[in-house]
Design a protein around this motif. Structure first.
Motif, mmCIF file in Angstrom:
data_model
loop_
_atom_site.group_PDB
_atom_site.id
_atom_site.type_symbol
_atom_site.label_atom_id
_atom_site.label_comp_id
_atom_site.label_asym_id
_atom_site.label_seq_id
_atom_site.Cartn_x
_atom_site.Cartn_y
_atom_site.Cartn_z
ATOM 1 N N ARG A 1 1.058 24.492 93.443
ATOM 2 C CA ARG A 1 0.277 24.109 94.233
ATOM 3 C C ARG A 1 -0.605 22.847 93.542
ATOM 4 O O ARG A 1 -1.039 22.950 92.234
ATOM 5 C CB ARG A 1 -0.903 25.133 94.323
ATOM 6 C CG ARG A 1 -2.297 25.053 95.452
ATOM 7 C CD ARG A 1 -2.781 26.098 95.599
ATOM 8 N NE ARG A 1 -2.027 27.169 96.384
ATOM 9 C CZ ARG A 1 -1.837 27.066 97.817
ATOM 10 N NH1 ARG A 1 -2.145 26.317 98.357
ATOM 11 N NH2 ARG A 1 -1.064 28.116 98.233
ATOM 12 N N PHE A 2 -0.761 21.834 94.382
ATOM 13 C CA PHE A 2 -1.215 20.575 93.781
ATOM 14 C C PHE A 2 -2.288 20.028 94.794
ATOM 15 O O PHE A 2 -2.010 19.703 95.913
ATOM 16 C CB PHE A 2 -0.247 19.414 93.589
ATOM 17 C CG PHE A 2 -0.743 18.197 92.893
ATOM 18 C CD1 PHE A 2 -0.674 18.274 91.442
ATOM 19 C CD2 PHE A 2 -0.898 17.276 93.543
ATOM 20 C CE1 PHE A 2 -1.041 17.209 90.691
ATOM 21 C CE2 PHE A 2 -1.178 16.018 93.188
ATOM 22 C CZ PHE A 2 -1.591 15.905 91.734
ATOM 23 N N ARG B 1 2.443 11.243 86.627
ATOM 24 C CA ARG B 1 2.625 11.783 85.542
ATOM 25 C C ARG B 1 2.939 13.129 85.412
ATOM 26 O O ARG B 1 2.558 13.940 86.404
ATOM 27 C CB ARG B 1 1.256 11.613 84.386
ATOM 28 C CG ARG B 1 0.262 12.201 85.111
ATOM 29 C CD ARG B 1 -1.131 12.137 84.270
ATOM 30 N NE ARG B 1 -2.402 12.580 85.087
ATOM 31 C CZ ARG B 1 -2.656 13.908 84.602
ATOM 32 N NH1 ARG B 1 -1.824 14.751 84.006
ATOM 33 N NH2 ARG B 1 -3.742 14.245 85.256
ATOM 34 N N PRO B 2 3.303 13.893 84.230
ATOM 35 C CA PRO B 2 3.666 15.240 84.695
ATOM 36 C C PRO B 2 2.457 16.108 84.361
ATOM 37 O O PRO B 2 1.367 15.736 83.909
ATOM 38 C CB PRO B 2 4.663 15.665 83.405
ATOM 39 C CG PRO B 2 4.922 14.495 82.876
ATOM 40 C CD PRO B 2 3.913 13.440 83.259
ATOM 41 N N LEU C 1 1.038 23.035 98.881
ATOM 42 C CA LEU C 1 2.162 23.345 98.100
ATOM 43 C C LEU C 1 3.040 22.150 98.067
ATOM 44 O O LEU C 1 3.428 21.654 99.093
ATOM 45 C CB LEU C 1 2.967 24.601 98.666
ATOM 46 C CG LEU C 1 2.035 25.963 98.567
ATOM 47 C CD1 LEU C 1 2.913 26.920 99.485
ATOM 48 C CD2 LEU C 1 1.950 26.244 97.093
ATOM 49 N N ARG C 2 3.488 21.765 96.964
ATOM 50 C CA ARG C 2 4.599 20.675 96.797
ATOM 51 C C ARG C 2 5.855 21.134 95.884
ATOM 52 O O ARG C 2 5.701 21.775 95.006
ATOM 53 C CB ARG C 2 3.673 19.419 96.068
ATOM 54 C CG ARG C 2 2.564 18.870 97.171
ATOM 55 C CD ARG C 2 2.051 17.688 96.506
ATOM 56 N NE ARG C 2 0.831 17.037 97.367
ATOM 57 C CZ ARG C 2 1.130 16.158 98.311
ATOM 58 N NH1 ARG C 2 2.431 15.749 98.582
ATOM 59 N NH2 ARG C 2 0.084 15.759 98.856
ATOM 60 N N ASP C 3 6.684 20.334 96.330
ATOM 61 C CA ASP C 3 7.909 20.418 95.256
ATOM 62 C C ASP C 3 7.808 19.778 93.954
ATOM 63 O O ASP C 3 6.905 18.829 94.043
ATOM 64 C CB ASP C 3 9.329 19.792 96.150
ATOM 65 C CG ASP C 3 9.493 20.964 97.190
ATOM 66 O OD1 ASP C 3 8.896 22.066 97.362
ATOM 67 O OD2 ASP C 3 10.227 20.524 98.130
ATOM 68 N N ALA D 1 7.249 17.482 87.079
ATOM 69 C CA ALA D 1 6.729 16.151 87.786
ATOM 70 C C ALA D 1 6.828 16.550 89.261
ATOM 71 O O ALA D 1 7.711 16.845 90.106
ATOM 72 C CB ALA D 1 8.021 15.301 87.603
ATOM 73 N N VAL D 2 5.425 16.353 89.723
ATOM 74 C CA VAL D 2 5.144 16.745 91.262
ATOM 75 C C VAL D 2 5.573 15.546 92.246
ATOM 76 O O VAL D 2 5.440 14.562 91.872
ATOM 77 C CB VAL D 2 3.620 17.009 91.493
ATOM 78 C CG1 VAL D 2 3.449 17.549 92.760
ATOM 79 C CG2 VAL D 2 3.295 18.382 90.266
#
Length: 309
Positions: free
Chosen positions: A47-48, A24-25, A52-54, A14-15
């Motif tokens: 990486r999204f 959505r995942p 870079l995201r948690d 889950a970003v």
């Protein structure tokens, strides 16, 4: 002899993105070096959309329905499981109920990481004293039966309207403590929610008298990041079975939850002022249904929402 390569391991993540069409995942490959620490509920960095995201790992699989080549996880932020399965399902249910996003809800459910607190030696918590407590609730019709049901682990729901002068200031707190005591005596956990710091102080004092100092934790914004995260970890690791707190404590990861009790259910402080604007009373009702635990909604006056339940 040739060694067979290990099958791919896929993490459903889950970003942390609040856009509804991305709620959505997403699947990511787990690198070989991270296989020993990746588990459902841990924080990761991915990486999204070029950044870079948690995110949180929601599950692991050896297959993926995603098209094309999967990106690997950038790194595991921490091996600590902070988003338990029941709380993840609750966040999804709250987001759907209020037409919000999972990311917006999970930010309220899981406090920000405090690395030094996470790495420190855990604080020991004595087991709560569990003695018969039945001075207030049995005065009300059905009160004795409700306590017996809590001790037996039955998921009964009740709306309680205490008389303000029953035993002076804090009579409501005595009733919540009695309900928690019955639940703890049956071997299950309890979660007590109040609207503000003043009510929390009253409830905390009653719990110290009833169960002993250190046998429970409190969760509220007033604690500060380190103390709040320490209390959160105590619940997530199973170190305590009783948690008190203000509105966002309704998401506390109490193991084997047997009771959610909420005081002053019509108080505006129980309504979250940020999207998706959920009310702790509704979150408690959703969680009680999902985890099949008892629910006690209390207040000197009864709202239309509770009457509808």
């Amino acid at each position: 002899m040739t060694e067979t390569a290990a099958p791919p391991l896929v993490a459903r993540v889950a970003v942390d993105v609040s856009l509804p069409h991305l709620d959505r995942p997403f699947d990511y490959l787990v690198p070989e070096a991270a296989r020993g620490v990746v588990a459902p509920g841990v924080r990761v960095r991915v990486r999204f959309a070029g950044r870079l995201r948690d995110g949180y790992v929601l599950g692991l699989s050896d297959t993926s329905d995603a098209e094309g080549q999967l990106r690997p996880l950038e790194r595991v932020i921490s091996p600590e499981v902070v988003l338990t399965g029941p709380v993840a399902r609750l966040c999804r249910a709250v987001a759907d109920h209020y037409a919000g996003t999972f990311s917006d809800v999970v930010r309220m459910a899981v406090p920000a990481r405090h690395a030094s607190t996470e790495a420190a030696q855990p604080v020991g918590h004595p087991a709560p004293r569990v003695a018969p407590l039945a001075a207030v609730l049995p005065l009300y019709r059905g009160g004795r039966g409700y306590l017996d049901a809590l001790a037996d682990g039955r998921p009964l729901r009740a709306a309680w309207t205490p008389v303000p002068v029953c035993d002076g200031v804090g009579a409501w707190a005595s009733g919540l403590v009695e309900a928690a005591g019955a639940t703890l005596s049956g071997g299950r956990g309890a979660l007590l929610i109040v609207p503000d710091a003043d009510a929390l102080a009253v409830l905390e004092a009653r719990c110290v008298d009833a169960f002993g100092a250190g046998s429970f934790v409190t969760l509220s914004a007033e604690l500060g990041p380190a103390a709040r995260y320490r209390a959160f970890l105590a619940a997530a690791r199973g170190g305590v079975r009783l948690v008190l707190g203000t509105r966002n404590a309704v998401y506390a990861p109490v193991r084997d939850l047997g009771l959610i009790a909420l005081w002053d259910e019509g108080n505006d402080s129980l309504a979250e002022p940020r999207a998706p604007y959920q009310h702790a009373r509704e979150v408690a009702a959703l969680r009680a249904a999902q985890e099949r635990c008892a629910l006690l909604i209390a207040g000197h006056a009864r709202t239309a929402e509770t009457q509808a339940l």
